[in-house]
Design an enzyme around this catalytic site. Sequence first.
Site, PDB file in Angstrom:
ATOM      1  CG  ASP A   1      -1.806   1.219   1.409  1.00  0.00           C
ATOM      2  OD1 ASP A   1      -2.530   1.637   0.261  1.00  0.00           O
ATOM      3  OD2 ASP A   1      -2.238   1.799   2.167  1.00  0.00           O
ATOM      4  CB  SER A   2       0.270   4.857  -0.778  1.00  0.00           C
ATOM      5  OG  SER A   2      -0.964   4.916  -0.149  1.00  0.00           O
TER       6      SER A   2
ATOM      7  CB  CYS B   1      -3.279   0.584  -2.574  1.00  0.00           C
ATOM      8  SG  CYS B   1      -3.089   2.268  -2.872  1.00  0.00           S
TER       9      CYS B   1
ATOM     10  CB  CYS C   1      -9.789   4.666   0.010  1.00  0.00           C
ATOM     11  SG  CYS C   1      -8.206   5.057   0.599  1.00  0.00           S
TER      12      CYS C   1
ATOM     13  CG  HIS D   1      -5.599   5.112   4.048  1.00  0.00           C
ATOM     14  ND1 HIS D   1      -4.968   4.495   2.973  1.00  0.00           N
ATOM     15  CD2 HIS D   1      -4.285   5.600   4.841  1.00  0.00           C
ATOM     16  CE1 HIS D   1      -3.399   4.637   3.218  1.00  0.00           C
ATOM     17  NE2 HIS D   1      -3.447   5.404   4.241  1.00  0.00           N
TER      18      HIS D   1
HETATM   19  N1  DGL Z   1      -5.025   3.190   0.860  1.00  0.00           N
HETATM   20  C1  DGL Z   1      -5.096   3.727  -0.628  1.00  0.00           C
HETATM   21  C2  DGL Z   1      -6.417   3.353  -1.357  1.00  0.00           C
HETATM   22  O1  DGL Z   1      -6.889   2.322  -0.965  1.00  0.00           O
HETATM   23  C3  DGL Z   1      -4.723   5.387  -0.947  1.00  0.00           C
HETATM   24  C4  DGL Z   1      -4.168   6.053   0.038  1.00  0.00           C
HETATM   25  C5  DGL Z   1      -3.256   7.356  -0.571  1.00  0.00           C
HETATM   26  O2  DGL Z   1      -4.061   8.118  -1.303  1.00  0.00           O
HETATM   27  O3  DGL Z   1      -2.095   7.027  -0.819  1.00  0.00           O
HETATM   28  O4  DGL Z   1      -6.638   4.117  -2.245  1.00  0.00           O
END
Ligand code: DGL
Length: 279
Positions: A16-17, A79, A198, A200
């Site tokens: 993931d980022s 991600c 997302c 997060h």
């Molecule tokens: N967790 C990432 C996602 O599912 C995005 C987070 C980011 O913007 O880096 O899209």
Amino acid sequence: MNLRLSSIPGPIGVFDSGYGGLTILSKIREALPAYDYIYLGDNARNPYGTRSFQIVYEFTLQAVAKLFELGCHLVILGCNTASAKALRSIQMNDLHQLDVNRRVLGVIRPTVECIGNLTSTRHIGLVATPGTVKSQSYPLEIKKLFPDVVVSSQACPMWVPLVENNESNAEGADYFVKKYLDELLAKDSEIDTIILGCTHYPLLLPKIKKFVPAHINIITQGELVAESLKDYLHRHPEMDAKCTRGNTCIYYTTEAEEKFSESASIFLNESVNVKHIEL
Ligand code: DGL
């Protein structure tokens, strides 16, 4: 890109980022506890959600190549932004150069596959990063599988920074959580299901529930991705045989180790040992 890759079995990679993929990793580990895992968070370059297609693709490719070098034969992009902007190009153009026998999977397809069974009104909402929304990946994939489902999308650029900065439960977060949900619900009054597109966003779930009418289902991806991976390994015994089973997990971050372990404990409810890595 010329990599020296070993053919011996290795851990399953989750990328993931930043910290968001930990919500996917923890559900995968619950469903498939016997395997070994490597988690890689590109925290130093997070967020990805506001970056261009080309940059997300380049960063994601570097991360995948690193996970291959670390011994992974199977990598999950935990991600949505990377799944939306990089997965297809990597699968179509890069895998055959890196190693044709390795695989990279994303989180969008497993989520979309379940949607048809979850909505009664056939009107759903998507909340995601600006990058994922702009890519149109969700509406396009949903149209292929469930042409009768109407999708309204809402970009939520402030949500990832709130989570990454450990402000998910703070009072100040209410403003931006409510703002984007109100904007989404104003687009279509028949929405009965909202996808948190997302990884997060599950950290914001208590707040999201506070601002969404109780009859609307909120869909998080962890279990869906974990079930899909389980099924994938069952259908691909040749890949399953390349994934080692020792019940371990190693964490890597492109940021400082102390910073990662402090924040990762919020996602995982346990402390983690993490190593710094350069991509
Ligand atoms: N967790 C990432 C996602 O599912 C995005 C987070 C980011 O913007 O880096 O899209």
